[in-house]
Design an enzyme around this catalytic site. Structure first.
Site, PDB file in Angstrom:
ATOM      1  N   ASN A 136       0.869  -1.179   0.000  1.00 13.70           N
ATOM      2  CA  ASN A 136       0.000   0.000   0.000  1.00 13.70           C
ATOM      3  C   ASN A 136       0.907   1.230   0.000  1.00 13.70           C
ATOM      4  OD1 ASN A 136      -1.832   2.024   0.404  1.00 13.70           O
ATOM      5  ND2 ASN A 136      -2.394   1.409   2.482  1.00 13.70           N
ATOM      6  N   TRP A 137       1.033   1.848  -1.167  1.00 12.71           N
ATOM      7  CA  TRP A 137       1.956   2.988  -1.286  1.00 12.71           C
ATOM      8  C   TRP A 137       1.427   4.242  -0.586  1.00 12.71           C
ATOM      9  CZ3 TRP A 137       3.388   2.776  -7.239  1.00 12.71           C
ATOM     10  CH2 TRP A 137       4.264   1.720  -7.451  1.00 12.71           C
ATOM     11  N   LYS A 138       0.131   4.266  -0.257  1.00 12.69           N
ATOM     12  CA  LYS A 138      -0.472   5.479   0.328  1.00 12.69           C
ATOM     13  C   LYS A 138      -0.170   6.654  -0.605  1.00 12.69           C
ATOM     14  CE  LYS A 138      -0.105   3.258   4.778  1.00 12.69           C
ATOM     15  NZ  LYS A 138       0.033   3.333   6.224  1.00 12.69           N
ATOM     16  N   HIS A 160      -9.474   1.435   5.053  1.00  9.31           N
ATOM     17  CA  HIS A 160      -8.170   1.610   5.708  1.00  9.31           C
ATOM     18  C   HIS A 160      -8.343   2.565   6.890  1.00  9.31           C
ATOM     19  CE1 HIS A 160      -4.034   2.634   6.514  1.00  9.31           C
ATOM     20  NE2 HIS A 160      -3.702   1.533   5.870  1.00  9.31           N
ATOM     21  N   GLU A 178      -6.676   4.929   7.894  1.00 13.76           N
ATOM     22  CA  GLU A 178      -6.440   6.351   7.564  1.00 13.76           C
ATOM     23  C   GLU A 178      -7.671   6.952   6.877  1.00 13.76           C
ATOM     24  OE1 GLU A 178      -2.749   5.589   5.540  1.00 13.76           O
ATOM     25  OE2 GLU A 178      -1.856   5.034   7.473  1.00 13.76           O
ATOM     26  N   GLU A 204      -5.242  -4.754  10.616  1.00  8.75           N
ATOM     27  CA  GLU A 204      -4.184  -3.765  10.830  1.00  8.75           C
ATOM     28  C   GLU A 204      -4.428  -3.032  12.153  1.00  8.75           C
ATOM     29  OE1 GLU A 204      -2.237  -2.534   6.829  1.00  8.75           O
ATOM     30  OE2 GLU A 204      -3.918  -1.197   7.218  1.00  8.75           O
ATOM     31  N   GLY A 223       2.944   2.227  10.736  1.00  9.51           N
ATOM     32  CA  GLY A 223       3.936   3.279  10.563  1.00  9.51           C
ATOM     33  C   GLY A 223       4.690   3.622  11.836  1.00  9.51           C
ATOM     34  N   SER A 271       3.712  -2.238  10.183  1.00  4.07           N
ATOM     35  CA  SER A 271       5.173  -2.350  10.313  1.00  4.07           C
ATOM     36  C   SER A 271       5.717  -3.715   9.875  1.00  4.07           C
ATOM     37  CB  SER A 271       5.624  -2.006  11.738  1.00  4.07           C
ATOM     38  OG  SER A 271       5.259  -0.666  12.054  1.00  4.07           O
ATOM     39  N   GLY A 290       2.881  -0.987   4.186  1.00  3.80           N
ATOM     40  CA  GLY A 290       3.069   0.405   3.788  1.00  3.80           C
ATOM     41  C   GLY A 290       4.532   0.681   3.484  1.00  3.80           C
ATOM     42  N   GLY A 291       5.249   1.238   4.462  1.00  4.27           N
ATOM     43  CA  GLY A 291       6.618   1.719   4.268  1.00  4.27           C
ATOM     44  C   GLY A 291       7.552   0.737   3.558  1.00  4.27           C
TER      45      GLY A 291
HETATM   46  P1  13P Z   1       3.271   0.327   7.553  1.00  2.00           P
HETATM   47  O1  13P Z   1       3.678  -0.976   6.923  1.00  2.00           O
HETATM   48  O2  13P Z   1       4.060   1.499   7.022  1.00  2.00           O
HETATM   49  O3  13P Z   1       3.219   0.240   9.030  1.00  2.00           O
HETATM   50  O4  13P Z   1       1.748   0.601   7.065  1.00  2.00           O
HETATM   51  C1  13P Z   1       0.807  -0.385   7.246  1.00  2.00           C
HETATM   52  C2  13P Z   1      -0.413  -0.026   6.486  1.00  2.00           C
HETATM   53  O5  13P Z   1      -1.150   0.874   6.866  1.00  2.00           O
HETATM   54  C3  13P Z   1      -0.677  -0.744   5.230  1.00  2.00           C
HETATM   55  O6  13P Z   1      -1.954  -0.477   4.769  1.00  2.00           O
END
Ligand code: 13P
Length: 252
Positions: free
Chosen positions: A9-11, A95, A97, A167, A173, A213, A234-235
């Site tokens: 997930n590149w956000k 999600h 967010e 999640e 993050g 993470s 994500g990251g």
């Molecule tokens: P991280 O892997 O950066 O913690 O993000 C998780 C996430 O929100 C994936 O959708």
């Protein structure tokens, strides 16, 4: 055996050239192993180009959200019809967010899941508790409600095809991962909730991802758990090498 599904997930990251270079490179190296599926969840402007650049590869392209209506007066929104029409295969729904900043609710997630299936898109439905909820021992209650509401009015077949991503919000993050045992306990609970709304055979088919993470250093341990069938990352999905290591872990 359930497929392992690794989704990056590149956000809100990258510009077009970076996004294209990433999928061209990653697309060449996705293992030919049908037991693992690799997905990139990219910002809207990149989607048509990324679908085009990955058309002869095993890499799938997902959107990070969508509206539930097919069309209409919803300025700024993108519909499931539009996504399907350009060749997107999956869509992330609910999600944390989106729930936190854009008023996504269990009800809209449900409307969107129904709309996704109507248009042949596979939803990746995100659920998870806040730190306060975890500390108050409410994790299972919170995810039970999120899962039950998200899956309302889906057919058993549709439920079987839904990807659920657990999640925990406090792990996103932050560098804090739920321990693999804790993550598995909640994923296993989610499977039980799905069993209660459908039946055992449906619940055994549902892919349940863990997210928060996840990185190459901890993915093997997470994927070795009985009820964790993949990861939403994500990251650590922003660099090709790291993303490919995560996908590779799904073949073990
Ligand atoms: P991280 O892997 O950066 O913690 O993000 C998780 C996430 O929100 C994936 O959708």
């Amino acid at each position: 055996m359930r497929q392992k599904v690794i989704a990056g997930n590149w956000k809100m990251n990258k510009v077009m050239t970076e996004a294209e270079d990433f999928v061209i490179e990653a697309g060449k190296h996705i293992p030919a192993d049908e037991n693992v599926e690799a997905i990139v969840c990219a910002p809207f402007p990149f989607l048509p180009a990324l679908v085009e650049k990955t058309k002869n590869t095993r890499l799938k392209i997902a959107a990070q959200t969508m509206h539930y209506e097919e069309n209409g007066a919803y300025t700024g929104e993108v519909s499931p019809l539009m996504l399907k029409n350009i060749g997107v295969t999956h869509v992330v729904l609910g999600h944390s967010e989106r729930r936190q900043y854009y008023n996504e609710t269990d009800e809209t997630v449900n409307q969107k899941a129904i709309a996704a299936f109507k248009h042949g898109l596979t939803p990746i439905v995100c659920v998870g508790e806040t730190l306060e909820e975890r500390e108050a021992n409410k994790t299972k209650d919170v995810v039970t409600e999120q899962v039950q509401k998200a899956l309302t009015d889906l057919t058993p077949d549709q439920v079987a095809q839904t990807i659920v991503a657990y999640e925990p919000i406090w792990a996103i993050g932050t560098g804090k991962t739920a321990s693999s045992a804790d993550a598995n306990e909640v994923c296993s609970h989610i499977r039980n909730v799905i069993k209660d709304v459908t039946d055992k055979s449906v619940s055994e088919q549902v892919v349940i991802q863990y997210g928060g993470s996840v990185k190459p250093a901890n993915i093997d341990e997470l994927l070795s758990q009985s009820d964790i069938d993949g990861a939403l990352v994500g990251g650590a999905s922003l660099e090709v090498d790291s993303f490919l290591k995560l996908v590779e872990a799904g073949t073990k």
